[in-house]
Scaffold this active site. Sequence first.
Site, PDB file in Angstrom:
ATOM      1  N   VAL A 155       0.874  -1.171   0.000  1.00  0.00           N
ATOM      2  CA  VAL A 155       0.000   0.000   0.000  1.00  0.00           C
ATOM      3  C   VAL A 155       0.908   1.217   0.000  1.00  0.00           C
ATOM      4  CG1 VAL A 155      -2.032  -1.050   1.070  1.00  0.00           C
ATOM      5  CG2 VAL A 155      -0.241  -0.082   2.521  1.00  0.00           C
ATOM      6  N   SER A 156       0.353   2.355  -0.428  1.00  0.00           N
ATOM      7  CA  SER A 156       1.177   3.540  -0.619  1.00  0.00           C
ATOM      8  C   SER A 156       1.449   4.320   0.652  1.00  0.00           C
ATOM      9  CB  SER A 156       0.512   4.470  -1.638  1.00  0.00           C
ATOM     10  OG  SER A 156       0.433   3.816  -2.879  1.00  0.00           O
ATOM     11  N   THR A 157       0.505   4.324   1.577  1.00  0.00           N
ATOM     12  CA  THR A 157       0.680   5.156   2.772  1.00  0.00           C
ATOM     13  C   THR A 157       0.452   4.341   4.031  1.00  0.00           C
ATOM     14  OG1 THR A 157      -1.641   5.823   2.856  1.00  0.00           O
ATOM     15  CG2 THR A 157      -0.158   7.194   1.535  1.00  0.00           C
TER      16      THR A 157
END
Length: 182
Positions: A9-11
């Site tokens: 996931v990005s964050t």
Amino acid sequence: MAVYGYARVSTTGQNLDAQLAALADCDHIFQEKRSGADKDRPELENLLNTVRAGDIVKVTKLCRLARNTRHLLEIVELLDEEEVGLQVLNLGIDTTSSTGRLLLTMIGAVAAFERSLLLERQAEGIAIAKAKGKYTGRQATARAQSDEVLELLQQGHSKQAIADKLGISRSSVYRITKDNNE
């Protein structure tokens, strides 16, 4: 033969639960919370260094694995060299077959095409907004500090020290220096 999963996931505010559930049948899952645009993804590197001939790598979606078509094809080529298969679960793609490899390449190309269309539309929108005087762009933060940069240079500070002190990039310090010398 081992089956490895890769979840990303990005964050830090996002969670991996859905991906981990989809990859539950894997022998080991490499997971990280890093932007796909980030070239430094240690768990992806660990995965690529771990796999051996006959292994399978599973991802839930292509966008979890690669940041663009070129990066995707580099990863696929690396896996091919190691004789490792790639399965993309949401698309039903399996690169151990010729059809799967063809589909993966085509989908990657379509994704790149969509991205270029998005960038074109964005540029057109910016041009229209500029013509109407509603878009001024990002403020030049580094050049606004030109006087401070030049003063610190005269005091003998290194370009890196100036960049760190003022919160700008070292290349901005070089650019300001060059502009001043011209």
